[in-house]
Design a protein around this motif. Structure first.
Motif: not given
Ligand SMILES: Nc1ncnc2c1ncn2[C@@H]1O[C@H](COP(=O)(O)OP(=O)(O)OP(=O)(O)O)[C@@H](O)[C@H]1O
Ligand SMILES: Nc1ncnc2c1ncn2[C@@H]1O[C@H](COP(=O)(O)OP(=O)(O)OP(=O)(O)O)[C@@H](O)[C@H]1O
Ligand SMILES: CC(C)C[C@H](N)C(=O)O
Ligand SMILES: [Mg+2]
Ligand SMILES: [Mg+2]
Lengths: 414, 251, 343, 403, 251
Positions: C137-146, D306-312, D340-346, D353-357
């Motif tokens: 969760v903190t790694f996810g947060l770090a990415i989001v902040m970045q 890997k899906y996110f890294e390669n598709i998004f 826009h902010p969520f795809i490509g370079k985003g 966000i998905l990690f957190m969710l």
């Protein structure tokens, strides 16, 4: 051949650039330029440099009757990620060529991949001698200049400005680009009488260079040459300035810093530290030829800022590739290779340019730049000191710094 | 010669003399109780026997071999099992799995890379584990997550785990603390039964005199790190010093 | 001799950064027991507080200067900062010039708020969760902040200069009787060191001379029991987190002139700061600080050319090598507490 | 079947089916539709799914069972890759010796690192493994360049010895079967690719998965879980924990080496960044995201990332415009602006966000998500049975009344 | 028994002996496990209540529910302490409202010295006994004040846990097996202490496996069986009722 568009109505280009990582800003500018190039090839926008390009094979109706589309990918400035991204473009999206790649390590890795897969690779920002030296490939081409050329262009200016009796200390990014640039600059300056005191390798992306800079203070050197790029260079030059290097007198001379490879984005990041610092560039928006003017206008109007030399390189490469296809009348990589090898052109901002057949390296004039002392605005950071004529930076294909490689055969793939 | 011979063992913690010059001999096939005030050093002594602590001086011999300097697992493999004062079980595993581990350890030794046989196929181990749980009347809880047992149950599980190894010397540190009276009595019976059926020696620390006097054949009273007396239960009961320092009026 | 003196100085400022980051991290990690992969991001946000204040102070209105041309040949638009308009040229310039030190004041409330929001909104629910979940969760947060910072500020470093008065260098060599120019050291780095000493001292004083630290440590070991003793441990955890975020932020603010801030700078420090905390010993504040300086100085020495000539590549691995040696000889790092994160 | 109980057999069969049919499952959208962007059924990505699946399964054998969190596992993967590429350079492009050596070298390397690191536990162990891996990375990048070719990555050059090559192919192959060869099946607008390399890796993945199930269900696996639960009790039960943890560490290192070897077999280049802490961190994230300690979780986690890294990362604004082109212009631009902010370079942002969710809402990782869906589906079919255990004392909870 | 008591002050005034602590229809769960199944009882001011039952009957769970720890989770019911609704409070609020729990496994805080463990109890109001007074009652703790709490012997830890409760000015003391692991003399000591603080007006609930001992001390007794109240009456009644003792306490 691989990804033959056949009778499809579109053809796909792959733009593989760093969208994350230390070169992300360069990558963004490359993307902008590539998008612009596709627009122009498809006949939208103002046509940009297509209007000034010496070859008129491209008429703004797409490519061989097909509309050009593109996919983008993120190299993350890592060889592995870049190859993964390139592979997916080839395998999934069916791209016919790949353009891009900042950092020579990445470019070389992707170039090898494209050779094996049988598509054309237009190397983007890669400045290592190896890209068209020991790692050159038949399917790969480079419009950008290289470390040898930087040395050849820069050394005379440096000698003129700082004299022939100088002692240089190199700090070098520890990878192929750094090594070849160090070698090239050292050779060029030594040929003019400079002495190389020390060559230090620094790891990629360390952030704090102070411990590499402190030894310079007492080394007896009076010039520091920073073979760094991007974020690394911004950090190292700032820290060198903080340590008072530029205020120092050594051997009775003013201490100087040189950054052999410059870029606008980098200069912007380095702020005040680069005032008066010399370096070389492939191209700059302040040039006054027609091609440049057309490009700056086209780009500036679309994006509200002048294009960087990364942008120009990627734009030109996209156009050159498309032009070669149009001239060859085929997407077959081998036909494209044939059309590009030995191709001479003008009007793309760099003056008369040759794509040398022996190693797929472009030969053109090289700019020597200097950090502007009194910038008037945000984009006015560098000034052109010298336009080194092409003849002065040319070298033989079997020059020792480029030896060892082999173009191999052109690979059209399956 | 006892099966366990403790000679001149001392242990200091910083300035504190937890044990000083302890001598103890436990005869084979007896139940030997160690009692004494809180902080007397009883648990410390046990720790020295199982390799958790290394005494500063002295020697500890089990069945003619020194245990000092050996790893706890080696000492266990020599035949010494211990029940802790606060239950030590595998809280993340089920009761049945808890039971199987000591049985596997007994069968396979300190290490065995049997990665490709399935647990389900270890019929003998499972049978034995279930049997032990029956004996401890915990069979109905076999699939419980052992971490969520009540404390009395945890303790019973731990005892069952130690017994299942058929140790030659069983060390019990307050095995019935927190146990309901009924279970305490069951445990006493079980220990008695085991002692009779098998060739086992038991050393027990207890504050519950009911347990001590039901089981013990010899009693050592430890006070301030040294043995005060060692004698039969009857004599200990009447020992004035022991009454004063430890038992109090109520015993 | 002068080279050695220089390396010591150099190690001190690197050590200051490590120590300050590790100090904040150890409050969260060693004390609250949360593996906080977002700590680097807090440091980064601190640095961007400096950038932001600088930008705010540079907010400008535009004046068209007909005498100059921009890159497309149109008349040049010149920006004049409002502060100059309001306070006049000289004072306005001084304010802009001193924006980094001013950002200290600016950043404290921001970092406390960020820390508060982070703890209340997220971390609070993770004290009892496995470390693995905390990492995710903190790694996810770090990415989001970045990514948010990158979205607004771009990927390139943003130069954030120190005040002119502190930009130069100090000649320490002369002070100790060596030659002029033998030991020159950037003034701002020295300021950084002093600042770090101040912050570290402040945190120590707060935690050592009050029962706050003890209560938090107790709460970390056993929240339930501490609650039974009438203590609202949640509130203290929040405060602790806020302090940790503020320390990380302050370390970042003052670091901005040393290394131009970029969105990724936190990640670059992250791993190293974990190493520092663990080498210092889990749960020990002095340990974290000592390890920070120790590793900083050793790293500095390892990059001396003389050392590298002897042991090639040593500069690249010295920190990890020392970490391994220390962890193998001292089970809990330099001054670790027993039982903290040992399982 | 295969010495597995019914539940595990079912799982294995399901996974096998999924893996075998992956070219279909991953390419659900017609090749020229707007959604074709989301197709993942191309050889390189499919290979990555299974290779990282192997890596994560192996990692989970250590972390999920023993609780030892290694933060340096990428080192073994990297070493495996280097070993494999060296085999290509020295012998030939045949993948068999490469993969064998990759596993052996990674195994030996993990014996070394594991032996030392396992002297500590908890976070101290994690940092030790991290330090070793970072050292390997930094050295591979700098002084070991002659062996690793530094940042450019170790590659096969035409002037390499390749003593067994003869006139074998110039690409990686299995006794002549080229890893890059593929067969494309076009059914209407759909296009499915069957790649030799993918199936080669898939077989390894299935074997790896099967072995992992066996280990989980073995007495050895039980011991590893016991290590995680209470080492003290283990020692006083006569078990030496060290060989158990070391064995788990080495097995998991060999899995990583296998993954590294396969990576090189699919693409004969080994880059140093494979060993960097971010790479080690990635496998940690994969495992936790999927569900640490579960059998299938790590594979799911690997696939997800890997899906996110390669598709998004490949969706750009022009693709977005294509998607939303059915909308009125203003609306279209607005949607593009929002997405826009969520795809490509985003793509990193989306991933973060998905990690957190996932952690917040699915504490057990993706596997728990799957279980919840399954339970929900089942719950709709029939009423749930009464609570587990003793009904007297553990009946189903009454509805919450107060508070 | 299942009539909800009226807690308004006036109503209490009307009663002869108002309930000081009142637990009404309390239900609590550990996750899915339904453990406390509708517990009702009252404790009057200054009274000692013995809460008895077999292992796993739910005694500890009941005490934890009253102390508002959160695990088990109380889903229904009301708890009133001296007109304060404990059921609306968190554990620290309940503690500040005057509740003191001595938990069954003592819960000495690792990393803290003996003295720090006591000081920790004196941070939040209301503060009770001073350090000196505590050391007077437990001289052993005074001697060990600088030692890390968790390295104390089992009995010493128990003393420390009780000391921690006394360090707070509490209204109701909940003791979960306070005698466990204590030497008989110390049990006598603690019993005396309990009587002593009862004389000063302390209200106490004591959970104890040594039922006889607890009953001799207590005024009233509540017996739990599988999560609900099986008996509520005077302590003497239990002592006198052999059937009851046999059924629920096995004594
Ligand atoms: N690790 C340690 N460090 C310091 N002192 C210790 C340590 N372990 C035990 N002690 C002290 O040594 C003495 C003996 O402790 P021990 O646990 O052996 O007592 P015990 O006889 O088992 O008491 P109880 O019956 O209360 O369990 C105690 O005073 C205790 O405080
Ligand atoms: N954390 C938990 N999770 C799930 N179930 C639990 C948990 N703690 C206790 N239980 C269960 O709740 C029931 C009551 O336990 P509790 O600890 O309240 O019993 P007790 O009467 O105090 O017993 P003892 O005399 O053994 O201490 C037991 O069946 C126990 O297994
Ligand atoms: C981005 C490039 C222009 C420079 C880069 N460092 C290289 O490797 O070539
Ligand atoms: Mg004891
Ligand atoms: Mg209980």
């Amino acid at each position: 051949f691989t990804n033959d568009p056949g009778s499809a109505s579109t053809v796909k280009f792959g733009f593989n650039v760093p969208q994350t990582g230390p070169y992300a800003d360069e990558g963004m500018d490359e993307l902008r330029a590539q998008e612009l190039a596709v627009e122009h090839i498809n006949g939208m926008g103002d046509g940009g440099m297509l209007n000034t390009f010496s070859s008129k094979a491209l008429d703004g109706t797409g490519l061989l009757g097909k509309k050009v589309e593109f996919v983008t990918g993120d190299t993350q400035t890592k060889s592995d990620a870049a190859r993964a991204s390139a592979k997916s473009m080839i395998e999934k999206d069916g791209v016919i060529m790949i353009n891009g790649g900042s950092s020579s390590g990445v470019a070389i890795a992707v170039q090898g991949l494209c050779q094996d897969a049988g598509i054309i690779f237009m190397a983007g920002l890669t400045h290592s001698n190896d890209t068209t030296g020991k790692d050159k490939k038949r399917n790969g081409f480079r419009h950008f200049f290289n470390a040898y050329m930087s040395g050849a262009a820069l050394a005379p200016v440096l000698a003129k400005q700082y004299g022939k009796d100088r002692r240089a200390y190199h700090l070098t990014a520890d990878y192929t680009w750094g090594w070849t640039q160090e070698e090239s600059i050292a050779a060029a300056t030594e040929a003019l009488g400079w002495e190389t005191v020390q060559k230090e390798r620094t790891p990629f992306g360390v952030g704090d260079y102070s411990s590499y800079i402190t030894p310079v203070l007492n080394s007896g050197a009076d010039v520091l040459i920073l073979n760094h790029y991007g974020r690394d260079m911004i950090n190292s030059i700032n820290q060198a300035v903080q340590f008072g290097l530029r205020d120092k007198m050594v051997n009775g001379k003013q201490f100087e810093i040189v950054v052999p490879l410059y870029s606008e984005l980098m200069a912007e990041g380095a702020g005040e530290a680069i005032k008066g610092v010399y370096g070389s560039m492939n191209w700059n928006w302040q040039l006054t030829d027609e091609g440049t003017k057309a490009f700056v206008k086209s780009f500036g109007e679309k994006y509200g800022r002048p294009p960087s030399n990364s942008a120009q390189t990627c734009y030109v490469q996209t156009v050159l590739y498309a032009d070669a296809v149009a001239r060859a009348g085929s997407f077959n990589p081998c036909a494209v290779v044939e059309a590009l090898e030995g191709f001479e052109f003008d009007g793309l901002g760099n003056g008369p340019t040759l794509y040398r057949a022996d190693d797929h390296q472009c030969f053109k004039d090289v700019l020597v730049m200097k950090g502007k002392e009194n910038p008037t605005n945000q984009f006015d950071i560098l000034e052109i000191v010298d336009i080194t004529p092409r003849a002065q930076v040319e070298y033989a294909p079997d020059h020792p710094m480029f030896a060892g490689g082999d173009l191999g055969e052109c690979n059209p793939g399956a | 010669m006892g099966i366990l011979e403790v000679k001149n063992v001392s242990k200091n913690f910083g300035g504190l003399k937890a044990l000083s010059d302890v001598n103890l001999s436990v005869r084979e096939n007896t139940v030997h109780a160690i009692i004494g005030p809180n902080g007397a050093g009883k648990s410390t002594l046990l720790n020295c026997l199982v390799g958790k602590l290394i005494p500063d001086t002295g020697s500890v011999m089990f069945d003619g071999q020194s245990v000092l300097g050996r790893h706890p697992y080696e000492i266990n493999q020599m035949g010494i099992s211990r029940v802790f004062q606060t239950p030590e079980i595998f809280g993340d595993l089920t009761v049945l799995e808890n039971m199987m581990i000591p049985i596997l350890a007994k069968r396979d030794g300190t290490f065995e890379l049997n990665a490709l046989t399935s647990i389900g196929s270890q019929k003998d181990v499972i049978e034995r584990a279930e049997h032990m749980l029956e004996e401890m009347s915990m069979a109905d809880k076999r699939h419980f997550h052992s971490g969520s047992l009540s404390r009395g149950d945890k303790r019973r599980l731990e005892i069952a785990m130690c017994l299942s190894q058929e140790p030659r010397l069983l060390l019990l540190d307050e095995p019935t603390a927190g146990m309901a009276r009924a279970d305490t009595n069951n445990t006493i019976d079980l220990l008695k039964q085991i002692k009779e059926e098998r060739d086992i020696t038991i050393a027990i620390i207890e504050h519950d005199m009911h347990v001590v006097f039901s089981l013990a054949e010899r009693i050592t009273v430890l006070a301030q790190g040294t043995p005060l007396v060692e004698d039969t239960p009857e004599n200990i009961k009447g020992h004035p010093k022991v009454r004063e320092a430890y038992l109090g009026e109520s015993a | 001799m002068d080279a050695i003196l220089l390396q010591i100085l150099n190690g001190l400022d690197k050590g200051s950064a490590y120590a300050m980051i590790a100090l904040g991290l150890t409050l969260i990690f060693g004390t609250l027991g949360v593996v906080n992969f977002a700590h680097g991001a807090l440091f980064m946000i601190g640095a961007f507080c400096a950038v932001t204040l600088n930008r705010i102070l540079n907010l400008s209105y535009t004046v068209v200067d007909e005498t100059q041309k921009d890159f497309l040949g149109n008349p040049l638009k010149v920006d004049v900062p409002y502060v100059k308009g309001i306070f006049g040229d000289a004072f306005g310039n001084a304010i802009i010039d001193w924006s980094v030190p001013l950002a200290i004041l600016f950043s404290i409330p921001i970092m406390l708020a960020v820390g508060y929001a982070m703890e209340r909104g997220l971390i609070k629910h993770f004290y009892k969760r496995p470390h693995a979940d905390q990492i995710l969760v903190t790694f996810g947060l770090a990415i989001v902040m970045q990514e948010i910072v990158k979205y607004f500020f771009g990927a390139n470093p943003i130069p954030t200069p120190a005040p002119d008065a502190l930009k130069g260098s100090i000649d320490f060599g002369v002070l100790v009787g060596l030659d002029v120019n033998a030991v020159v050291y950037p003034a701002w780095r020295f300021v950084y060191f002093c600042f770090a000493a101040l912050v570290i001292g402040g945190v120590f004083a707060f935690l050592q001379f009050t029962t706050f630290g003890m209560v938090v440590r107790a709460g970390m070991a056993d929240r339930e029991t501490v609650g039974l003793l009438g203590i609202n441990i949640d509130r203290r955890f929040t405060i602790m987190f806020g302090i940790a975020a503020a320390v990380a932020g302050l370390a970042g603010v003052m670091y901005a002139p040393i290394n131009s801030p970029n969105y990724h700078m936190g990640m670059d420090f992250l791993v190293l700061s974990f190493v520092v905390v663990v080498v210092g010993g889990m749960g020990s504040l002095p340990g974290a600080v000592a390890a920070g300086f120790l590793l900083g100085i050793l790293e500095s020495f390892a990059s001396m050319n003389e050392v590298k000539a002897l042991l090639p590549g040593i500069d690249q691995i010295i920190i990890y090598l020392v970490a391994i040696i220390i962890l193998l000889t001292r089970p809990r790092g330099l001054m670790g507490r027993k039982g903290v994160m040992e399982d | 079947m295969f010495g597995l109980d019914k539940k595990d057999t079912t799982l294995l069969i399901v996974v096998t089916a999924l893996v075998v049919l992956a070219p279909f499952i991953l390419n659900p959208f017609p090749a020229d539709s707007a959604l074709a962007q989301f197709n993942a059924g191309y050889p390189d990505l499919m290979q990555r799914f299974v290779i990282f699946g192997i890596f994560a399964i192996g990692f989970n054998l250590l972390f999920g069972l023993t609780g030892y969190l290694s933060f340096g596992h990428a080192a073994f993967l990297g070493v495996g890759s280097y070993a494999a590429v060296w085999m290509f350079k020295l012998l030939s492009y045949n993948v068999v010796p490469a993969i064998v050596l990759a596993v052996i070298v990674a195994g030996l390397f993990s014996v070394l690192i594991g032996y030392v690191s396992l002297r500590r536990s908890g976070i101290y162990f994690s940092i030790l493994t991290l330090a070793f891996a970072q050292m390997s990375y930094n050295l591979a990048y700098s002084v070991l360049t002659p062996i690793t070719n530094g940042e450019t990555g170790l590659q096969v050059y035409s002037n390499d010895p390749q003593i067994l090559k003869g006139d074998g192919p110039d690409v990686t192959h299995l006794f002549g079967l080229e890893m890059g060869s593929a067969y494309t099946l076009d059914i209407g607008p759909w296009s499915f690719v069957f790649s030799a390399g993918y199936y080669f890796c898939a077989i390894f993945m299935l074997v790896a998965f099967y072995l992992a199930i066996r280990i989980f269900r073995s007495p050895f696996g039980l011991m590893l879980r016991a290590v995680k639960s209470n080492q003290q009790r283990m020692a006083y039960t006569g078990l030496n924990t060290r060989p158990y943890t070391l064995a788990a560490f080495v097995i998991s290192g060999m899995y990583a080496g296998l993954a590294g070897g396969l990576m090189a077999a699919m693409d004969p280049l080994a880059g140093a960044e494979r060993m960097q802490w971010t790479a080690s961190g990635e496998v940690v994230l994969m495992t936790i995201l999927g569900g640490a300690g579960t059998l299938i979780g790590p594979v799911l986690g690997a696939g997800f990332i890997k899906y996110f890294e390669n598709i998004f990362s490949k969706i750009n604004d022009s693709v977005l415009h294509q998607w939303f082109s059915f909308m009125p212009d203003g609306m279209e631009d607005f949607m593009v602006f929002i997405v826009h902010p969520f795809i490509g370079k985003g793509w990193h942002l989306t991933l973060g966000i998905l990690f957190m969710l996932v952690v917040i809402f699915l504490p057990g990782g993706l596997v728990e998500g799957g279980q919840r869906i399954a339970a929900w589906l089942r719950g709709r079919g029939k009423k749930p049975a009464g609570g587990s255990g003793d009904p007297e004392h553990h009946p189903k909870p009454a509805p919450h009344v107060a508070e | 028994m299942n009539v909800k008591p009226d807690f308004s002050k006036n109503a209490n005034m009307a009663e002869t002996a108002p309930a000081y602590l009142s637990v009404w229809d309390m239900h609590a769960y550990y996750g899915e496990s339904y453990i406390v199944q509708g517990v009702n009882f009252n404790v009057h001011e200054g009274e000692i209540l013995a809460l008895l039952g077999r292992n796993g009957a739910g005694k500890t769970s009941t005490l934890r529910s009253i102390a508002r720890i959160g695990s088990p989770l109380v889903t229904h019911g009301e708890i009133w302490l001296d007109h304060q609704p404990l059921h609306r409070m968190t554990s620290y609020e309940a503690a500040q409202a005057g509740l003191g729990l001595v938990p069954e496994d003592r819960r000495i805080i690792p990393g803290l010295t003996v003295e720090e463990n006591i000081q920790l109890a004196q941070i939040a109001p209301p503060i009770g006994w001073e350090l000196d007074r505590i050391y007077e009652l437990f001289p052993r703790l005074g001697e060990r004040r600088k030692q890390e709490g968790v390295t104390l012997s089992g009995g010493e830890q128990q003393m420390l846990a009780i000391a921690r409760a006394l360090a707070r000015d509490i209204k109701v003391l909940l003791l979960d097996e306070p005698y466990e692991g204590l030497a008989p003399v110390i049990v006598d000591e603690i019993e005396k202490t309990l009587i002593h603080i009862k004389e000063q007006g302390m209200t106490t609930i004591i959970v104890e496996q040594n039922a006889v001992r607890a009953l001799e001390l207590a005024d009233r007794a509540v017996i739990l069986d599988t999560g609900s109240v099986a008996f509520d009456g005077s302590a003497a009644e239990v002592l006198g009722n052999a059937e009851l003792r046999a059924e629920y306490l096995a004594i």
